[in-house]
Design an enzyme around this catalytic site. Structure first.
Site, short mmCIF file in Angstrom:
data_model
loop_
_atom_site.label_atom_id
_atom_site.label_comp_id
_atom_site.label_asym_id
_atom_site.label_seq_id
_atom_site.Cartn_x
_atom_site.Cartn_y
_atom_site.Cartn_z
N TYR A 107 3.09 9.77 -0.55
CA TYR A 107 4.21 9.14 0.15
C TYR A 107 5.54 9.36 -0.59
O TYR A 107 6.60 9.13 -0.01
CB TYR A 107 3.98 7.63 0.31
N LYS B 36 -3.06 5.93 -4.03
CA LYS B 36 -4.13 6.88 -3.70
C LYS B 36 -3.90 8.22 -4.38
O LYS B 36 -2.75 8.64 -4.55
CB LYS B 36 -4.19 7.09 -2.18
N ASP C 233 0.84 -1.21 0.00
CA ASP C 233 0.00 0.00 0.00
C ASP C 233 0.87 1.25 0.00
O ASP C 233 1.64 1.48 0.93
CB ASP C 233 -0.90 -0.01 1.24
N HIS D 296 -7.65 9.63 -1.17
CA HIS D 296 -6.88 9.63 0.08
C HIS D 296 -7.64 10.28 1.25
O HIS D 296 -7.62 9.75 2.36
CB HIS D 296 -5.54 10.34 -0.14
#
Length: 277
Positions: free
Chosen positions: A54, A79, A49, A112
């Site tokens: 990120y 996301k 994930d 998200h």
């Protein structure tokens, strides 16, 4: 019920999603994320994930492509970030994510956060991606019941997954019940309470089972039929987190863990979050 690391939840459209996955939040590109993925694959993980926010989609994709496991055995989630929400912006953001990851398709694409006045338009873009076959499943993250109800009033496809902060201190029982009733798979981020594992009840249960507090929480997730994605870059912890399929918690101990709920969040409140936190 999950009986091994190969066990999978079946989403409403028949797609199978591993009950246990590796979260890669805060992992850096390069050696850290690539090493973590290698360790996870060796331990039996098949679900990973990430998110555009990120900033490690490229590293995850490289590690996945080089891991030696067939693509169809893997489950990859990413996301769309808050700044990229809206119909056209989301479609463009997805293409950028897919390019960075370097895969022909994404298994699960999520919104998200529920950005006000944006998330319904964003959901329409996710529906198109699903209908076009670019993703195998679509869902949301950090959505509360009222957000889900809002989307479901006029969507063509209801979310398959809702990924939320979920742990014994934030059990979100009403949300879990709502998702189960509507066949939306609940998934736990930050299941290990960002390392705050010194709750006396949790430690007492862990000692009796000969397991770590982290393993007890992850088992609690699975027995509550919640997919869980603990984050760790430490090979020993990655292996430890996978070693949760050789025991079951009693109903009495499940109730003790349920009773720890005090609606305590370690992350932002989905109804009151900064747009660019």
């Amino acid at each position: 019920m999950s009986t091994s690391i190969t066990s999978r939840a079946v989403l409403r459209n028949g797609i199978e999603m591993p009950w246990l996955g590796l979260g890669v939040w805060q992992m850096s590109e390069g050696g850290q994320i690539e090493g973590a993925v290698r360790s996870a694959v060796d331990a039996g993980y098949r679900s990973f994930d990430t998110a555009a926010a990120y900033r490690n989609e490229e590293g995850l994709g490289k590690a996945i492509r080089e891991c030696g496991v067939r693509r169809e055995e893997l489950f990859v989630t990413t996301k769309v970030w808050n700044n990229d929400q809206g119909y056209n912006a989301t479609l463009a953001a997805f293409q950028e994510s897919r390019k960075r990851i370097g895969l022909d398709y994404i298994d699960l694409y999520l919104i998200h956060w529920p950005v006000k006045a944006k998330y319904k338009e964003t959901w329409k873009a996710l529906e198109k991606l699903y209908e076009d076959g670019a993703v195998r499943a679509i869902g949301v993250s950090n959505f509360q019941i009222h957000h889900l109800e809002d989307i479901m009033t006029d969507c063509n496809i209801a979310p398959f997954v809702n990924q939320v902060e979920y742990h014994p201190l934030l059990a979100q029982q009403q949300l879990r019940k709502f998702c189960q009733e509507h066949r939306i798979q609940l998934e736990a981020w930050s299941p290990l309470m960002q390392g705050r594992l010194d709750e006396p009840v949790l430690m007492e249960i862990a000692a009796r089972y000969g397991k770590s507090p982290a393993q007890i929480i992850l088992r609690w997730d699975l027995q509550n039929l919640v997919v869980t994605i603990p984050k760790s870059a430490n090979p020993a912890r990655i292996l430890e987190n996978a070693n949760i399929f050789d025991f079951s918690l009693s109903s009495k101990d499940m109730a003790k863990l349920d009773a720890l709920d005090r609606s305590h969040r370690f992350g932002p409140d989905p109804d009151n979050f900064s747009f660019n936190f």
